[in-house]
Design a protein around this motif. Sequence first.
Motif, mmCIF file in Angstrom:
data_model
loop_
_atom_site.group_PDB
_atom_site.id
_atom_site.type_symbol
_atom_site.label_atom_id
_atom_site.label_comp_id
_atom_site.label_asym_id
_atom_site.label_seq_id
_atom_site.Cartn_x
_atom_site.Cartn_y
_atom_site.Cartn_z
ATOM 1 N N GLY A 43 -2.097 7.552 -7.246
ATOM 2 C CA GLY A 43 -2.487 9.046 -7.173
ATOM 3 C C GLY A 43 -0.152 9.091 -6.709
ATOM 4 N N GLN A 44 -0.163 10.762 -7.088
ATOM 5 C CA GLN A 44 1.220 10.948 -6.643
ATOM 6 C C GLN A 44 1.480 11.999 -6.014
ATOM 7 N N HIS A 63 4.810 7.002 -7.262
ATOM 8 C CA HIS A 63 3.592 6.777 -7.687
ATOM 9 C C HIS A 63 3.270 5.817 -6.721
ATOM 10 N N PHE A 64 2.043 5.754 -6.562
ATOM 11 C CA PHE A 64 0.669 4.672 -5.735
ATOM 12 C C PHE A 64 -0.194 4.458 -5.805
ATOM 13 N N VAL A 65 -0.306 3.399 -5.954
ATOM 14 C CA VAL A 65 -1.094 2.508 -6.158
ATOM 15 C C VAL A 65 -2.455 2.054 -5.229
ATOM 16 N N GLY A 66 -3.244 1.885 -4.845
ATOM 17 C CA GLY A 66 -3.720 1.113 -3.859
ATOM 18 C C GLY A 66 -5.216 0.291 -4.505
ATOM 19 N N CYS A 84 4.960 1.716 -6.551
ATOM 20 C CA CYS A 84 5.069 1.637 -7.404
ATOM 21 C C CYS A 84 7.098 2.252 -7.590
ATOM 22 N N ASP A 85 7.847 1.120 -8.087
ATOM 23 C CA ASP A 85 9.005 1.815 -9.241
ATOM 24 C C ASP A 85 8.568 3.503 -10.188
ATOM 25 N N VAL A 123 1.685 -2.080 -13.638
ATOM 26 C CA VAL A 123 0.706 -2.528 -12.154
ATOM 27 C C VAL A 123 -0.952 -1.906 -12.544
ATOM 28 N N LEU A 124 -0.376 -1.231 -12.613
ATOM 29 C CA LEU A 124 -1.628 -0.506 -13.138
ATOM 30 C C LEU A 124 -2.957 -1.491 -14.214
#
Length: 155
Positions: A74-75, A106-109, A125-126, A133-134
């Motif tokens: 998500g952003q 930017h978010f990663v869950g 994340c940067d 990462v994804l």
Amino acid sequence: MKRLLAALLCLIIPTALLSGDNGYKVTYDGGSLPDIKSGTGMKLYIDVNQIRLVRDKADVVTIPTSAVTEISYGQDVHRRVGAAIGLATITLGLGALMALSKSKKHFVGLTWANGDQKGGFAMQCDKNEYRGVLAGIEGVTGKKAVDSAALTVKN
């Protein structure tokens, strides 16, 4: 002597560059990790059979890749109002232009279930690394990331 020094440097420099850290800098945003506060900086390591979060060279959590149940992305987009006001005190034109610019986070869950142990967390994340990462997490788990913007229900 010069040739020996040149040969030595040719061997040392590539070795030093290749031995660099292969983790990603992330910021913990919240979740089920005990004793970790939101906003804590960590390193994410993606290995073939596990995903690790490390803080101060100590593992915070180690997740087997087979235990990952969901990956989400998500952003958060917002305008830079505070910076625009500060710049407007110096020059009004640049402050107005700054108010029109946007900033993205930017978010990663990750969620996982390893036997009776379940958990999840979100990390920021940067902007230059979130794609890596994804891709890394998707590659080792075999699961596709879910875009949280596509899941938003509008009334």
